[in-house]
Design a protein around this motif. Structure first.
Motif, PDB file in Angstrom:
ATOM      1  N   GLU A  36      23.645   4.172  15.463  1.00  0.00           N
ATOM      2  CA  GLU A  36      23.386   4.232  16.917  1.00  0.00           C
ATOM      3  C   GLU A  36      22.097   3.914  17.232  1.00  0.00           C
ATOM      4  N   GLY A  37      20.730   4.096  16.608  1.00  0.00           N
ATOM      5  CA  GLY A  37      19.379   3.796  16.827  1.00  0.00           C
ATOM      6  C   GLY A  37      19.469   2.141  16.740  1.00  0.00           C
TER       7      GLY A  37
ATOM      8  N   ASP B 176      25.413 -13.972  25.516  1.00  0.00           N
ATOM      9  CA  ASP B 176      25.775 -12.589  25.381  1.00  0.00           C
ATOM     10  C   ASP B 176      26.644 -12.208  23.977  1.00  0.00           C
ATOM     11  N   GLY B 177      26.137 -10.998  23.540  1.00  0.00           N
ATOM     12  CA  GLY B 177      27.023 -10.550  22.166  1.00  0.00           C
ATOM     13  C   GLY B 177      26.800 -11.526  21.025  1.00  0.00           C
TER      14      GLY B 177
ATOM     15  N   LEU C 193      28.253  -2.624  11.950  1.00  0.00           N
ATOM     16  CA  LEU C 193      27.686  -2.400  13.082  1.00  0.00           C
ATOM     17  C   LEU C 193      27.734  -3.481  14.181  1.00  0.00           C
ATOM     18  N   LEU C 194      27.692  -4.746  13.692  1.00  0.00           N
ATOM     19  CA  LEU C 194      28.035  -5.816  14.715  1.00  0.00           C
ATOM     20  C   LEU C 194      29.362  -5.534  15.069  1.00  0.00           C
ATOM     21  N   SER C 195      30.531  -5.319  14.253  1.00  0.00           N
ATOM     22  CA  SER C 195      31.685  -5.169  14.935  1.00  0.00           C
ATOM     23  C   SER C 195      31.934  -3.816  15.727  1.00  0.00           C
ATOM     24  N   ALA C 196      31.051  -2.944  15.688  1.00  0.00           N
ATOM     25  CA  ALA C 196      31.434  -1.786  16.346  1.00  0.00           C
ATOM     26  C   ALA C 196      30.894  -2.163  17.729  1.00  0.00           C
TER      27      ALA C 196
END
Length: 335
Positions: free
Chosen positions: A276-277, A42-43, A309-312
């Motif tokens: 978001e996309g 995960d993640g 992006l990955l942090s968000a």
């Protein structure tokens, strides 16, 4: 819809894949994430980086490509890069968090005279601790074996689209030509990186057809890149209408279900997507991205934007070994 399979299967019908593709998005995502959690950590997102080691002047007429000699795109043809420059780029990619380094040469096919140079690049990049990938057009069996002996891990040779739509995109080689090179690589013991491009004017039935063709490869490609067309002025597909990100996410989710043990990479087109996309595509099951400022000849989000992006999302980049670790057992927060 059929029950979700956690292991690869090779009896997918086009109708079964279509049923997945056309399912309500929440149902589709739920099944895709069930498969992902059963097979992947995960993640975690794996990072690859792609370098154009020989740019422009390609004899093929792929309608999406800025590097084709058939089209006037303003791109200047260049010679094969020097070994030391390729190694320097590989080190920079490694230091930026990539653990797979992909080298792309704009050729119709690999010529024997260039084979020693490409083999030397593979060996040198491998020595830097990186997984290696090459895309250099069609291969003969002896060339595939030579690249494997040099340490090549992956060969990229996308099918691009469905068998039925393929001749609309390129006429200088056939679908069977593509499959023949793929077979040569598999026979030589090279992992496959084989996917396609969405948004070339094809219909949904062609996207389904592409996934069906990939599902018939046994074993499945170890890596399945899904690209969004980046329209290039001067190419036949330069005016293609944009495909929606939701359609991209659908394709990725179906790939995650059909190819449970394969990397599904969100590849070209991220530069034109919102945060978001991109997040939607990762939530659909993509677990690998291309990083760096350039993707062959087109722009790509840089390190700063990717990290944001990955942090968000609460995701982190990880090595291929960490990403491939079976998912953790889910527990309640605070339990």
């Amino acid at each position: 819809m059929p029950m979700t399979d956690m292991q690869p299967r090779h009896d997918w019908t086009r109708e079964a894949i279509a049923a997945l593709y056309e399912a309500p998005l929440d149902t589709l995502f739920s099944k895709a994430l069930e498969v992902k959690s059963a097979n992947w950590a995960d993640g975690k997102v794996q990072k690859s980086q792609l370098l154009s080691i020989k740019t422009g002047g390609c004899a093929e007429n792929c309608g999406y490509c800025s590097q084709s000699a058939h089209f006037d795109t303003g791109l200047k043809a260049e010679k094969l890069m020097a070994l030391e420059d390729v190694v320097a780029a590989a080190r920079q990619a490694r230091d930026g968090g990539a653990d797979r380094f992909c080298m792309g040469a704009a050729w119709r096919e690999l010529k024997d005279r260039d084979l020693p140079k490409i083999a030397a690049m593979v060996s040198a990049v491998k020595a830097e601790g990186l997984e290696t990938c090459v895309t250099a057009g069609m291969l003969e069996p002896h060339q595939a074996h030579a690249l494997r002996e040099a340490g090549l891990d992956y060969y990229n040779h996308n099918l691009d689209t469905s068998r039925e739509y393929y001749s609309t995109v390129v006429s200088t080689r056939t679908y069977e030509d593509r499959l023949e090179t793929i077979a040569h690589c598999r026979e030589a013991g090279i992992n496959l990186c084989v996917g396609g491009i969405l948004g070339m004017g094809e219909g949904r039935e062609d996207r389904i057809g592409l996934i069906h063709e990939l599902s018939k490869l046994n074993p499945h490609p170890e890596s399945v890149p899904i690209n969004m067309l980046v329209p290039i002025e001067g190419t036949p597909l330069g005016d293609s209408p944009a495909i929606s990100v939701i359609e991209m996410a659908r394709a990725i989710a179906v790939c995650r279900i059909v190819f449970p043990k394969s990397w599904v990479r969100l590849s070209a087109g991220r530069e034109g997507m919102t945060e978001e996309g991109q997040a939607l595509c990762m939530l659909a099951g993509a677990n690998s991205i291309f990083v760096g400022d350039r993707l062959l000849t087109t722009d790509n989000p840089g390190e700063t934007r990717d990290e944001a992006l990955l942090s968000a999302m609460g995701f982190e980049h990880a090595s291929r070994e960490e990403t491939a670790t079976p998912a953790r057992k889910h527990t309640l927060i605070g339990a």
